[in-house]
Design a protein around this motif. Structure first.
Motif, short mmCIF file in Angstrom:
data_model
loop_
_atom_site.label_atom_id
_atom_site.label_comp_id
_atom_site.label_asym_id
_atom_site.label_seq_id
_atom_site.Cartn_x
_atom_site.Cartn_y
_atom_site.Cartn_z
N ASP A 107 7.93 24.59 -31.76
CA ASP A 107 7.88 24.08 -33.12
C ASP A 107 8.31 25.14 -34.13
O ASP A 107 8.72 26.24 -33.77
N ARG A 108 8.24 24.81 -35.40
CA ARG A 108 8.77 25.68 -36.44
C ARG A 108 8.09 27.04 -36.47
O ARG A 108 8.67 28.02 -36.92
N TYR A 109 6.83 27.07 -36.03
CA TYR A 109 6.07 28.30 -36.08
C TYR A 109 6.28 29.16 -34.83
O TYR A 109 5.72 30.23 -34.72
N VAL A 135 8.71 25.75 -47.23
CA VAL A 135 7.88 26.91 -47.53
C VAL A 135 7.82 27.75 -46.26
O VAL A 135 7.65 27.21 -45.16
N ALA A 136 7.97 29.08 -46.39
CA ALA A 136 7.89 29.94 -45.21
C ALA A 136 6.51 29.76 -44.57
O ALA A 136 5.51 29.56 -45.28
N ALA A 137 6.45 29.84 -43.25
CA ALA A 137 5.21 29.57 -42.53
C ALA A 137 4.04 30.36 -43.11
O ALA A 137 4.06 31.59 -43.14
N GLY A 138 3.06 29.65 -43.61
CA GLY A 138 1.84 30.29 -44.09
C GLY A 138 1.92 30.95 -45.44
O GLY A 138 0.96 31.60 -45.88
N ASP A 139 3.01 30.78 -46.15
CA ASP A 139 3.22 31.47 -47.44
C ASP A 139 2.53 30.69 -48.57
O ASP A 139 3.12 29.86 -49.25
N ARG A 140 1.25 31.04 -48.77
CA ARG A 140 0.45 30.30 -49.75
C ARG A 140 0.93 30.53 -51.17
O ARG A 140 0.85 29.65 -52.02
N ASP A 190 2.82 35.38 -35.58
CA ASP A 190 4.17 35.67 -35.13
C ASP A 190 4.76 34.42 -34.46
O ASP A 190 4.06 33.44 -34.22
N ASP A 191 6.05 34.48 -34.18
CA ASP A 191 6.77 33.40 -33.53
C ASP A 191 6.79 33.72 -32.04
O ASP A 191 7.57 34.56 -31.58
N LEU A 192 5.91 33.08 -31.28
CA LEU A 192 5.78 33.40 -29.86
C LEU A 192 7.09 33.17 -29.11
O LEU A 192 7.51 33.99 -28.29
N ALA A 193 7.76 32.06 -29.39
CA ALA A 193 8.98 31.74 -28.65
C ALA A 193 10.04 32.82 -28.84
O ALA A 193 10.71 33.25 -27.90
N ARG A 194 10.18 33.29 -30.07
CA ARG A 194 11.20 34.31 -30.35
C ARG A 194 10.76 35.65 -29.75
O ARG A 194 11.54 36.35 -29.12
N ARG A 195 9.49 35.99 -29.97
CA ARG A 195 8.99 37.29 -29.53
C ARG A 195 9.04 37.42 -28.00
O ARG A 195 9.41 38.46 -27.47
N TRP A 196 8.69 36.36 -27.31
CA TRP A 196 8.66 36.42 -25.84
C TRP A 196 9.93 35.84 -25.22
O TRP A 196 10.03 35.73 -24.00
N ASP A 248 10.48 19.20 -36.87
CA ASP A 248 9.39 18.74 -36.02
C ASP A 248 8.97 17.32 -36.38
O ASP A 248 9.54 16.71 -37.27
N TYR A 249 7.94 16.82 -35.69
CA TYR A 249 7.43 15.46 -36.00
C TYR A 249 6.31 15.54 -37.02
O TYR A 249 5.74 14.51 -37.39
N TYR A 250 6.01 16.72 -37.54
CA TYR A 250 4.81 16.90 -38.34
C TYR A 250 4.85 16.12 -39.66
O TYR A 250 3.88 15.46 -40.03
N VAL A 251 5.96 16.24 -40.39
CA VAL A 251 6.04 15.54 -41.67
C VAL A 251 5.92 14.04 -41.46
O VAL A 251 5.19 13.34 -42.18
N ALA A 252 6.60 13.53 -40.44
CA ALA A 252 6.56 12.09 -40.18
C ALA A 252 5.15 11.63 -39.82
O ALA A 252 4.72 10.55 -40.23
#
Lengths: 268, 268, 268
Positions: free
Chosen positions: A184-186, C40-45, A243-249, C14-18
């Protein structure tokens, strides 16, 4: 008027998505249209099948799901209208190329019609855009509540992608054997292993690494550490905190995931 | 309430698209809004003109098309409301900077009004966001079905981009001479050459290469081969099976395409 | 049925928004849903707080704004429903993690409820997708016009991000001291300095450079030159004509911007 969802590999920079929506709104005025995603990689039917099956259960009864990842556009591949039976009712309209596989595997599909109503199809220029000229009119037909039996004959041999299901003890494996089916995106790894298969004390092996930690949510994982979690689709997810597990690993979709109760084994 | 389409170079990461939609929904409650694209390169009026003309024909009669690719925002450039006459009715609302060119060239435009109703405009902060403060209120005015004649005087001198039409024998060329006007997500080259101009035995020259193969759909092309196809807009498209032709052959928008009946010529 | 806006860090692949939209449409049929952004960048509050506050004022009264940038999903962080009081009415539904900060700072928020209605929440698989299982049902509750007081107790201690406001003479600084709070798609720098603070003859210092030019709109700036403009949110914006200022000058969000009346000072 029911909801229409739209899942394609068209991207968002072309006029393609708009042409499909305009056509639906011409033929089924007032439809509510929701995008699932248009970022499926070009022609990636497996990704399309995953996203379709992931999205369907959350929509209202009666929703029509239009999925167009269709490298065979213009060929003689069939156009299907599949009645959804569980856990929600509705329809999936899609090319007969395997996009329906995961909904079939999960028992969500009832009757399937092969659409053979040339009179419904639009005489758009060329034969390269059935999303606009054929799929959209079929979706509009169903959105208007017309009789699906009139679309064409029932069929029972839809194309299926060769998707290997996860296996566990009793299926001829030691522990549990599954795969990464989505990233996924994360950068979280979504596996096909049901979260209910996870037993106490077991650990996951992926890409030559071992994950022993369990969590129920991301914030519970110590920074920089990885863990297994029950994910939002009911399967095990692997996540690396912050972190992005897919990219990192360097993990790709399709990577094998093994879960064993007796500590890590050597991975070839 | 008719449909509103939205085409901009705003991207999807800012609040800009939402501010336009919110403003429309405040002023024309219940409008159905459809995105054409927001991924037009910043200020690329030619791409905007292409996408606008590509999308318009597929929408219901009466649709209002709002197109904001507007590097001159805040200057004295006019704001236009153009009545669409064929093949579908409706309106295009856009800056007078050439975005209308292709709809004009195709004879899709009837009367054009220069919007001079300061009372319609919103006193938003600054002069940098007319999409929100000026275009959205004009679109909402038309969505509500108010009298377009009240927007301002009819004009007959809209700005046109200098777009060279394709030429063929009789236009002073040997064979057919056209251009790549769009590269789509799959890397297909969309040309401006009508598919009906293609004669038997002719071949295309592009970027120093020759394409002789014809196809009606992508799956018919052998893997790794290129072909000419009648595309979804009625023009010739060039496609490389299983690959991104534009990237692989390093072709950019604007590249010249020549079609000759007598086999390939030398290309300088 | 009021409008629902949606702001997340889910991305569009992803399917998240849907899943969130489908859930809202199941529980509040007929809702009009508008995306603010999902990029929004992941987690960027902080980015989420900025976009939420930027988008809210342009929507109709009564709009429900659902904002899910929620790295603490599944933890005990509260879920808030904040009544919007000015300049428009409506609701913001979001995790209690600072996303509300800028709306609070601007006085746009009235009562805030901590949502403690487990019976509203859906028993979705896992605890990683509260956007679908918890936030969407709360948004649907408000969209249906149900009594917000029934959501849970009023609270007065929402989490705030430590956002330093801009300062000017009288606040202990010489001139004006502010920051880049957003970089838009065009590379324009949006600052937090109110445009009304700008006095004649002052110039801006940013990233070791000095900008003396003023403009009201982009096209007025000579090609290749930079200028200060009153931006679309009422604050000073810095723009480089025909280029991406942020990329060219290597400016990141958070960069300090100084405005002085007496010509440029040395920047460390």
């Amino acid at each position: 008027m029911p909801v229409l969802t739209l899942l394609t590999d068209f991207g968002l920079a072309d006029y393609y998505v708009a042409a499909v929506k305009g056509t639906v709104l011409r033929l089924a005025p007032g439809a509510t249209i929701v995008d699932v995603s248009h970022e499926v990689a070009a022609g990636d039917r497996l990704a399309g099948a995953f996203l379709l099956a992931a999205a369907v259960p959350w929509f209202p009864d009666g929703t029509v799901h239009l999925a167009v990842v269709d490298p065979g556009v213009g060929s003689s591949r069939r156009i299907l209208a599949a009645r959804l039976a569980a856990p929600v009712t509705g329809w999936a309209v899609l090319p007969d190329n395997g996009l329906l596989t995961l909904l079939l595997d999960r028992g969500h599909v009832g009757e399937i019609r092969s659409v053979e109503r040339d009179d419904l199809f639009l005489p758009g220029p060329g034969s390269t855009f059935h999303g606009r000229d054929r799929f959209a009119p079929v979706a509009a037909f169903l959105l208007r509540g017309e009789d699906a039996a009139a679309l064409g004959p029932a069929i029972d041999d839809p194309v299926r992608l060769p998707i290997e299901p996860p296996r566990r003890a009793g299926d001829g494996v030691d522990g549990v054997d599954g795969r990464v089916v989505h990233i996924d995106r994360y950068g979280n790894l979504v596996t096909d292993i049901p979260a209910s298969w996870l037993e106490d004390g077991s650990c996951a092996e992926i890409a030559g690494r071992t994950v022993e930690r369990r969590a129920t949510h991301y914030a519970e994982i110590p920074p920089g550490e990885a863990a297994m979690l029950p994910g939002s689709l009911g399967t095990i997810e692997l996540s690396l905190r912050g972190d992005d597990l897919a990219r990192r690993w360097k993990v790709h979709r399709g990577a094998r995931v093994r879960i064993s109760r007796t500590g890590p084994r050597e991975t070839a």
